[in-house]
Write an enzyme that holds these catalytic residues in place. Structure first.
Site, mmCIF file in Angstrom:
data_model
loop_
_atom_site.group_PDB
_atom_site.id
_atom_site.type_symbol
_atom_site.label_atom_id
_atom_site.label_comp_id
_atom_site.label_asym_id
_atom_site.label_seq_id
_atom_site.Cartn_x
_atom_site.Cartn_y
_atom_site.Cartn_z
ATOM 1 N N THR A 288 0.803 -1.226 0.000
ATOM 2 C CA THR A 288 0.000 0.000 0.000
ATOM 3 C C THR A 288 0.836 1.276 0.000
ATOM 4 O OG1 THR A 288 -1.769 -1.156 1.113
ATOM 5 C CG2 THR A 288 -1.766 1.248 1.322
ATOM 6 N N ASP B 85 -3.728 0.439 -5.665
ATOM 7 C CA ASP B 85 -2.301 0.316 -5.398
ATOM 8 C C ASP B 85 -1.718 -1.035 -5.811
ATOM 9 O OD1 ASP B 85 -3.942 -0.760 -3.419
ATOM 10 O OD2 ASP B 85 -2.730 -0.030 -1.736
ATOM 11 N N HIS C 46 -7.979 -9.516 2.055
ATOM 12 C CA HIS C 46 -7.090 -10.149 3.045
ATOM 13 C C HIS C 46 -7.830 -11.206 3.856
ATOM 14 C CE1 HIS C 46 -3.379 -7.913 2.675
ATOM 15 N NE2 HIS C 46 -4.031 -6.767 2.693
HETATM 16 P P1 AMP Z 1 -1.446 -3.265 3.473
HETATM 17 O O1 AMP Z 1 -0.824 -3.865 4.679
HETATM 18 O O2 AMP Z 1 -0.418 -2.933 2.431
HETATM 19 O O3 AMP Z 1 -2.583 -4.045 2.984
HETATM 20 O O4 AMP Z 1 -2.011 -1.850 3.983
HETATM 21 C C1 AMP Z 1 -3.369 -1.504 3.930
HETATM 22 C C2 AMP Z 1 -3.735 -0.688 5.124
HETATM 23 O O5 AMP Z 1 -3.050 0.573 5.114
HETATM 24 C C3 AMP Z 1 -5.188 -0.304 5.142
HETATM 25 O O6 AMP Z 1 -5.955 -1.276 5.814
HETATM 26 C C4 AMP Z 1 -5.212 1.013 5.877
HETATM 27 O O7 AMP Z 1 -5.727 0.860 7.174
HETATM 28 C C5 AMP Z 1 -3.765 1.423 5.972
HETATM 29 N N1 AMP Z 1 -3.571 2.812 5.548
HETATM 30 C C6 AMP Z 1 -3.852 3.363 4.363
HETATM 31 N N2 AMP Z 1 -3.549 4.679 4.324
HETATM 32 C C7 AMP Z 1 -3.028 4.978 5.535
HETATM 33 C C8 AMP Z 1 -2.512 6.159 6.132
HETATM 34 N N3 AMP Z 1 -2.470 7.301 5.444
HETATM 35 N N4 AMP Z 1 -2.035 6.077 7.393
HETATM 36 C C9 AMP Z 1 -2.063 4.909 8.074
HETATM 37 N N5 AMP Z 1 -2.551 3.760 7.577
HETATM 38 C C10 AMP Z 1 -3.034 3.777 6.319
HETATM 39 ZN ZN ZN Z 2 -3.065 -1.616 -0.435
HETATM 40 ZN ZN ZN Z 3 -3.545 -5.006 1.844
#
Ligand code: AMP
Ligand code: ZN
Ligand code: ZN
Length: 400
Positions: free
Chosen positions: A65, A233, A190
């Site tokens: 992300t 993303d 997920h």
């Molecule tokens: P991932 O672990 O790559 O799947 O990350 C996804 C998570 O990133 C989502 O569930 C959001 O809660 C978190 N997220 C997205 N944008 C932000 C942000 N600006 N600050 C903190 N957490 C974020």
């Molecule tokens: Zn993501």
């Molecule tokens: Zn994710």
């Protein structure tokens, strides 16, 4: 060469006659390129028939992300913008970055390059972010005119209402550029995996939100003057307990410091243990690839940043790499889905739809890399782009 000159001339010509339209950039986290074929999506379909769809938006590696949202915002690959993973260690700052650590997420030292909202603000225009990675940190000592610290509990429609409010302010306060971000589709992917009923429901929830946004734009007289870009993303792949690589079977886990997690595992190694750890991972290389930092493939555009760990392991699609302690502490692990795999894998490719007055109508284009979107946004907003890795020519065919 002649073609390149012609395109450059057309770009120049078009920018002279360009009108200033507002632009909304919308990210549905984890919206895989093929998800639209899984569900009834009348509102996305309307935008597709009115605009441009890509066969896929190719993410940067790792397909996580934070690296991808920040690559979209800056047009820079991770090795050039500093956001090389969701979790990082910087040897110069001697600090760790985790996406759940607000102080780190809001610390501008982690973010290099110039995000699009700064490019906009520096050139006398206004930006408003109803969440975007990086927008909460005062990068280059600046912030968007309007921004909010990330709060996943803000209801979806309230996020849209905020951006619409900023778009309809009196001219001196009005935004030219707004962002929206939603994570519920990534959550469903997920928890339940990309082939689940829950993902279909989440795709339909995203479609309803697009319906709400388009309707509100029409009611407010903004439809027809607003460009909309829907992006994501990365995609999502299914996981299984049958595809598990236990690190303890390969190395002594106490010899390493795991900085970033499966499926793109970055680890630093305790003093004097590097050769032992690396040679054991290399000798057992099955269902993953392992690289010393300096041998990471160039195409990942990762290795030239000091934050990249000493060793990178990349799991094959659908495989999970973790320690025995972690696996044993969870009853149903791994299951559902994840992302982070090779960015060449079509399952990691994301959605792109562009629609509005500056986009051509009813066009389907080949998959393209998300780092070109910064240039595209700068063009749509009629601002001079900062230095970046993208190329407007790669996306210019989408424009009128
Ligand atoms: P991932 O672990 O790559 O799947 O990350 C996804 C998570 O990133 C989502 O569930 C959001 O809660 C978190 N997220 C997205 N944008 C932000 C942000 N600006 N600050 C903190 N957490 C974020
Ligand atoms: Zn993501
Ligand atoms: Zn994710």
């Amino acid at each position: 060469m002649i073609r390149a000159k012609l395109i450059a001339f057309l770009i120049l010509l078009c920018s002279c006659i360009q009108k200033d339209h507002q632009l909304i950039l919308i990210s549905f986290d984890g919206f895989r390129a093929d998800y639209l074929s899984k569900a009834e999506t009348p509102n996305f379909d309307m935008l597709v028939s009115e605009g441009v769809i890509s066969e896929g938006l190719i993410p940067v590696f790792p397909t996580k992300t934070f690296p991808n949202h920040y690559a979209i915002a800056t047009g820079l690959y991770p090795e050039n913008n500093g956001v090389i993973a969701n979790n990082m260690y910087d040897p110069v700052m001697d600090a760790r970055y985790r996406i759940s650590d607000r102080a780190a997420v809001e610390n501008p030292e982690w973010y290099e390059g110039e995000p699009i909202w700064n490019t906009v603000e520096k050139q006398g225009k206004k930006a408003g972010t109803m969440f975007w990675v990086g927008s909460e940190a005062p990068i280059q000592d600046m912030r968007p005119s309007y921004w909010k610290p990330y709060d996943g509990d803000v209801p979806d429609s309230a996020r849209i209402d905020s951006v619409l409010k900023w778009m309809t302010y009196p001219e001196e306060k009005r935004i030219d550029f707004g962002t929206l971000y939603f994570s519920f589709l990534d959550d469903a992917g997920h928890w339940y995996g990309p082939d689940s009923e829950e993902v279909i429901e989440a795709i339909q929830r995203a479609d309803s939100l697009i319906g709400y946004l388009v309707n509100e734009l029409k009611v407010k007289g903004l439809w027809g003057n607003t460009n909309i870009m829907i992006v994501s993303d990365h995609g999502m792949s299914s996981l299984s307990k049958d595809r598990l690589i236990i690190l303890d079977d390969l190395i002594k886990v106490e010899d390493v410091d795991i900085i970033s997690y499966s499926p793109a595992v970055q680890m630093n190694v305790k003093e004097g243990k590097f050769d032992e750890v690396y040679s054991s991972l290399k000798a057992n290389e099955s269902h993953y690839n392992v690289y010393k930092r300096e041998d990471i493939p160039d195409r990942y555009r990762l290795k030239n940043h000091r934050r990249v760990s000493q060793i990178l392991m990349v799991a094959d699609r659908g495989y999970t790499i973790n320690t025995r302690a972690y696996v044993n502490s969870r009853s149903n692990y791994p299951s559902g889905g994840t992302h982070g795999f090779d960015n060449n894998d079509p399952e990691m490719h994301a959605i792109f739809i562009g629609a509005g007055p500056d986009f051509r109508k009813g066009l389907k284009v080949e998959a393209f890399e998300n780092i070109h979107l910064y240039e595209l946004m700068a063009w749509l907003l009629n601002v001079e782009p900062s230095h970046n890795d993208g190329d407007l020519e790669k996306v210019f065919g989408m424009l009128k």
